[in-house]
Design a protein around this motif. Sequence first.
Motif, PDB file in Angstrom:
ATOM      1  N   LEU A  21      30.041  -2.750 -37.883  1.00 54.07           N
ATOM      2  CA  LEU A  21      29.890  -3.524 -39.122  1.00 54.07           C
ATOM      3  C   LEU A  21      28.712  -4.507 -39.071  1.00 54.07           C
ATOM      4  O   LEU A  21      28.529  -5.301 -39.987  1.00 54.07           O
ATOM      5  CB  LEU A  21      31.186  -4.280 -39.421  1.00 54.07           C
ATOM      6  N   ASN A  22      27.921  -4.432 -37.985  1.00 53.10           N
ATOM      7  CA  ASN A  22      26.762  -5.306 -37.810  1.00 53.10           C
ATOM      8  C   ASN A  22      27.151  -6.793 -37.897  1.00 53.10           C
ATOM      9  O   ASN A  22      26.500  -7.575 -38.591  1.00 53.10           O
ATOM     10  CB  ASN A  22      25.659  -4.961 -38.822  1.00 53.10           C
ATOM     11  N   ILE A  23      28.215  -7.158 -37.186  1.00 53.31           N
ATOM     12  CA  ILE A  23      28.687  -8.542 -37.143  1.00 53.31           C
ATOM     13  C   ILE A  23      28.172  -9.189 -35.860  1.00 53.31           C
ATOM     14  O   ILE A  23      28.325  -8.637 -34.774  1.00 53.31           O
ATOM     15  CB  ILE A  23      30.238  -8.597 -37.179  1.00 53.31           C
ATOM     16  N   THR A  63      35.064 -15.395 -36.516  1.00 54.75           N
ATOM     17  CA  THR A  63      35.965 -15.383 -37.672  1.00 54.75           C
ATOM     18  C   THR A  63      35.814 -14.112 -38.500  1.00 54.75           C
ATOM     19  O   THR A  63      36.807 -13.498 -38.901  1.00 54.75           O
ATOM     20  CB  THR A  63      35.713 -16.630 -38.549  1.00 54.75           C
ATOM     21  N   LYS A  64      34.579 -13.698 -38.730  1.00 54.46           N
ATOM     22  CA  LYS A  64      34.318 -12.497 -39.539  1.00 54.46           C
ATOM     23  C   LYS A  64      34.878 -11.250 -38.848  1.00 54.46           C
ATOM     24  O   LYS A  64      35.501 -10.393 -39.490  1.00 54.46           O
ATOM     25  CB  LYS A  64      32.819 -12.353 -39.781  1.00 54.46           C
ATOM     26  N   LEU A  65      34.684 -11.144 -37.542  1.00 51.29           N
ATOM     27  CA  LEU A  65      35.209 -10.000 -36.794  1.00 51.29           C
ATOM     28  C   LEU A  65      36.736 -10.041 -36.752  1.00 51.29           C
ATOM     29  O   LEU A  65      37.395  -9.013 -36.930  1.00 51.29           O
ATOM     30  CB  LEU A  65      34.644  -9.987 -35.371  1.00 51.29           C
ATOM     31  N   ASN A  66      37.291 -11.211 -36.535  1.00 53.19           N
ATOM     32  CA  ASN A  66      38.745 -11.358 -36.490  1.00 53.19           C
ATOM     33  C   ASN A  66      39.371 -10.877 -37.801  1.00 53.19           C
ATOM     34  O   ASN A  66      40.373 -10.166 -37.802  1.00 53.19           O
ATOM     35  CB  ASN A  66      39.124 -12.819 -36.214  1.00 53.19           C
ATOM     36  N   VAL A  69      39.252  -7.017 -38.101  1.00 52.57           N
ATOM     37  CA  VAL A  69      40.226  -6.264 -37.302  1.00 52.57           C
ATOM     38  C   VAL A  69      41.668  -6.608 -37.665  1.00 52.57           C
ATOM     39  O   VAL A  69      42.600  -6.113 -37.046  1.00 52.57           O
ATOM     40  CB  VAL A  69      40.004  -6.439 -35.776  1.00 52.57           C
ATOM     41  N   GLY A  70      41.845  -7.462 -38.664  1.00 53.85           N
ATOM     42  CA  GLY A  70      43.188  -7.812 -39.115  1.00 53.85           C
ATOM     43  C   GLY A  70      43.882  -8.867 -38.272  1.00 53.85           C
ATOM     44  O   GLY A  70      45.105  -8.996 -38.296  1.00 53.85           O
ATOM     45  N   GLY A  71      43.102  -9.668 -37.530  1.00 48.54           N
ATOM     46  CA  GLY A  71      43.684 -10.735 -36.716  1.00 48.54           C
ATOM     47  C   GLY A  71      44.139 -11.898 -37.579  1.00 48.54           C
ATOM     48  O   GLY A  71      43.598 -12.135 -38.665  1.00 48.54           O
ATOM     49  N   VAL A  72      45.125 -12.642 -37.097  1.00 49.04           N
ATOM     50  CA  VAL A  72      45.595 -13.818 -37.831  1.00 49.04           C
ATOM     51  C   VAL A  72      44.560 -14.931 -37.709  1.00 49.04           C
ATOM     52  O   VAL A  72      43.848 -15.027 -36.709  1.00 49.04           O
ATOM     53  CB  VAL A  72      46.984 -14.306 -37.331  1.00 49.04           C
ATOM     54  N   SER A  73      44.472 -15.776 -38.720  1.00 47.33           N
ATOM     55  CA  SER A  73      43.435 -16.813 -38.753  1.00 47.33           C
ATOM     56  C   SER A  73      43.583 -17.832 -37.620  1.00 47.33           C
ATOM     57  O   SER A  73      42.610 -18.468 -37.231  1.00 47.33           O
ATOM     58  CB  SER A  73      43.429 -17.518 -40.106  1.00 47.33           C
ATOM     59  N   THR A  74      44.791 -17.978 -37.092  1.00 45.37           N
ATOM     60  CA  THR A  74      45.025 -18.943 -36.013  1.00 45.37           C
ATOM     61  C   THR A  74      44.896 -18.314 -34.623  1.00 45.37           C
ATOM     62  O   THR A  74      45.222 -18.950 -33.626  1.00 45.37           O
ATOM     63  CB  THR A  74      46.434 -19.557 -36.149  1.00 45.37           C
ATOM     64  N   VAL A  78      39.633 -16.271 -31.639  1.00 46.21           N
ATOM     65  CA  VAL A  78      38.548 -16.910 -32.390  1.00 46.21           C
ATOM     66  C   VAL A  78      37.948 -18.091 -31.625  1.00 46.21           C
ATOM     67  O   VAL A  78      36.786 -18.423 -31.812  1.00 46.21           O
ATOM     68  CB  VAL A  78      39.054 -17.351 -33.794  1.00 46.21           C
ATOM     69  N   LYS A  79      38.726 -18.671 -30.733  1.00 43.97           N
ATOM     70  CA  LYS A  79      38.254 -19.810 -29.936  1.00 43.97           C
ATOM     71  C   LYS A  79      37.795 -19.380 -28.543  1.00 43.97           C
ATOM     72  O   LYS A  79      37.410 -20.208 -27.731  1.00 43.97           O
ATOM     73  CB  LYS A  79      39.366 -20.838 -29.790  1.00 43.97           C
TER      74      LYS A  79
END
Length: 142
Positions: A21-23, A63-66, A69-74, A78-79
Motif C-alpha cells: 500500500l506504499n505506507i 497508525t495508517k498501517l495499523n 491491517v484492522g488493528g485496534v487504535s489502542t 503503534v507505539k
Amino acid sequence: MKLTDNFTLEELIKSATATKLNIDNNPTEEITSNLLELSTKILQPIRNVYGKPIVISSGYRCTKLNKAVGGVSTSQHVKGEAADIHTVSDTVQHNKELFKLIEKMVKDGKIIVGQLIDEYNYNWIHVSLPNSKHKNQILHIK
C-alpha cells in the motif's frame, strides 16, 4: 540496525501490507527506543531460552498501517511496544510449545510482559511490554 544479537530494527518494522500500500512505516526515535526495549527485555530473552530463531510477523505499525491491517487504535504495535511472533516452522504444535515456554518464563519471573496472547489457536503469539493497563496478562483468543 541491530537491536540485539538476534533482532534488527528492519525486521520489527517490515510489513508486506505497508509495501503493497506504499505506507511509510519508519519509526520515530521514541518508537525505535521502545522497539529496542521490547527486543532487549522480551524478544532476546525468549530467543535465548528457546535456542532457535523466532519470526516477527508484525512489530511496529504506524497508525495508517495499523488501520489497514484492522488493528485496534489502542494497539501497542503503534507505539513499538508489541510484536507478533511465531516459530520458523510456523506449525500450531511448535507455536504452542513456544507459547508454553514464554508462559513459564513469565511465571518464573524471567521476563515481565504486558500481554502474552495465544492468537487463534496458536496461529501466532502476541507479546508486549508492560504498561499501566497490562502486566503479565496471559490470554487465549479463539
